[in-house]
Design an enzyme around this catalytic site. Structure first.
Site, PDB file in Angstrom:
ATOM      1  N   LYS A   8     -12.671   7.866 -60.128  1.00 51.13           N
ATOM      2  CA  LYS A   8     -13.330   9.022 -59.701  1.00 51.13           C
ATOM      3  C   LYS A   8     -12.873   9.369 -58.400  1.00 51.13           C
ATOM      4  O   LYS A   8     -12.354  10.729 -57.986  1.00 51.13           O
ATOM      5  CB  LYS A   8     -14.712   9.141 -59.923  1.00 51.13           C
ATOM      6  N   ARG A  83     -25.405  11.605 -62.865  1.00 51.14           N
ATOM      7  CA  ARG A  83     -25.381  10.234 -63.227  1.00 51.14           C
ATOM      8  C   ARG A  83     -26.395  10.043 -64.145  1.00 51.14           C
ATOM      9  O   ARG A  83     -26.834   9.091 -64.757  1.00 51.14           O
ATOM     10  CB  ARG A  83     -25.298   9.232 -62.139  1.00 51.14           C
ATOM     11  N   ARG A 122     -10.506  -3.836 -55.060  1.00 49.43           N
ATOM     12  CA  ARG A 122     -10.286  -2.500 -54.420  1.00 49.43           C
ATOM     13  C   ARG A 122     -10.862  -2.825 -52.865  1.00 49.43           C
ATOM     14  O   ARG A 122     -11.693  -3.411 -52.356  1.00 49.43           O
ATOM     15  CB  ARG A 122     -11.603  -1.785 -55.240  1.00 49.43           C
ATOM     16  N   ARG A 155     -16.415  -3.009 -50.620  1.00 49.69           N
ATOM     17  CA  ARG A 155     -17.713  -2.262 -50.743  1.00 49.69           C
ATOM     18  C   ARG A 155     -18.487  -3.669 -51.098  1.00 49.69           C
ATOM     19  O   ARG A 155     -18.343  -4.497 -52.044  1.00 49.69           O
ATOM     20  CB  ARG A 155     -17.624  -1.263 -51.762  1.00 49.69           C
ATOM     21  N   ARG A 166     -23.659  -2.324 -62.211  1.00 51.86           N
ATOM     22  CA  ARG A 166     -23.433  -0.811 -62.069  1.00 51.86           C
ATOM     23  C   ARG A 166     -22.882  -0.511 -63.675  1.00 51.86           C
ATOM     24  O   ARG A 166     -23.010   0.492 -64.166  1.00 51.86           O
ATOM     25  CB  ARG A 166     -22.277  -0.668 -61.215  1.00 51.86           C
TER      26      ARG A 166
END
Ligand code: AMP
Length: 209
Positions: A8, A83, A122, A155, A166
């Site tokens: 996203k 969400r 990431r 993160r 998540r």
């Protein structure tokens, strides 16, 4: 829309450039509040670090005021919102009151195994926010941004325990939002497994009138 790691945050800015519409990421807005140590940021941080959702009333208030900004009058690309079904209903109501509506909800679909690999590697530049993957698209010099020389960071919520949570939160609270838009004939699904350029091409062709 899509689970964590679907892309996203990579695709929304590209689509924003392409459609000349502002990119509004609730995750980025929350991270800015956390960095500024505001009251909202301090409250949101606990939820975010654990991979839980920040409560609906906070998120709805944040987006409703963002929609009222001048640059939103011709439309925006929402990234990471809604969400929950409650957020989707509140968004429809706010847009209806403003004489508008959702054009399209885009779901980026990716296999679980691919997602976990993507999230584990990431990293983002602290300065200019350019995204990297430490295995698939690393910077030329380890730990240093190619564009601005800034330091790369990972993160807190990309740690394995938070990622697991998540993904569960997505299945339980966000997957029903896909059904919400599917039922209203607003949902399109794009395969998010390929390269960023390949996924963007599919996105553009799927969203072109
Ligand atoms: P993202 O960058 O979109 O993955 O968002 C990072 C984190 O911010 C999420 O895991 C949530 O804790 C929080 N967050 C972002 N958008 C929302 C939202 N629409 N509703 C609730 N929490 C959100």
């Amino acid at each position: 829309m899509g689970p964590p790691g679907a892309g996203k945050g990579t695709q929304a800015p590209r689509l924003s450039d392409h459609l000349k519409a502002p990119h509004v990421s609730t995750g980025d807005m929350l991270r800015a509040e956390v960095a500024a140590a505001s009251d909202l940021g301090l409250k949101a941080r606990t939820f975010m670090d654990a991979g839980d959702l920040v409560p609906d009333h906070v998120m709805i208030g944040m987006i409703v005021s963002r929609l009222q900004a001048d640059d939103a009058s011709e439309g925006i690309i929402l990234d990471g919102f809604p969400r929950t079904v409650a957020q989707a209903v509140a968004l429809d109501e706010a847009l209806y009151d403003a004489g508008g509506s959702i054009d399209l909800a885009i779901s980026i679909d990716v296999d679980r195994e691919v997602l976990v690999n993507r999230l584990a590697g990431r990293a983002t530049c602290k300065g200019c926010k350019t995204p990297y993957h430490l295995t698939y698209s690393p910077p030329a010099t380890a730990g240093e941004c190619d564009k601005c020389g800034g330091e790369l960071e990972q993160r807190e919520d990309d740690q394995p325990e938070a990622v697991k949570n998540r993904l569960q939160v997505f299945d339980k609270q966000t997957a029903p939002v896909l059904d919400y838009y599917r039922g209203r004939k607003k949902l399109i699904t794009v395969d998010g497994a390929g390269s960023p350029d390949g996924v963007f091409e599919s996105l553009v062709s799927a969203t072109s009138p």
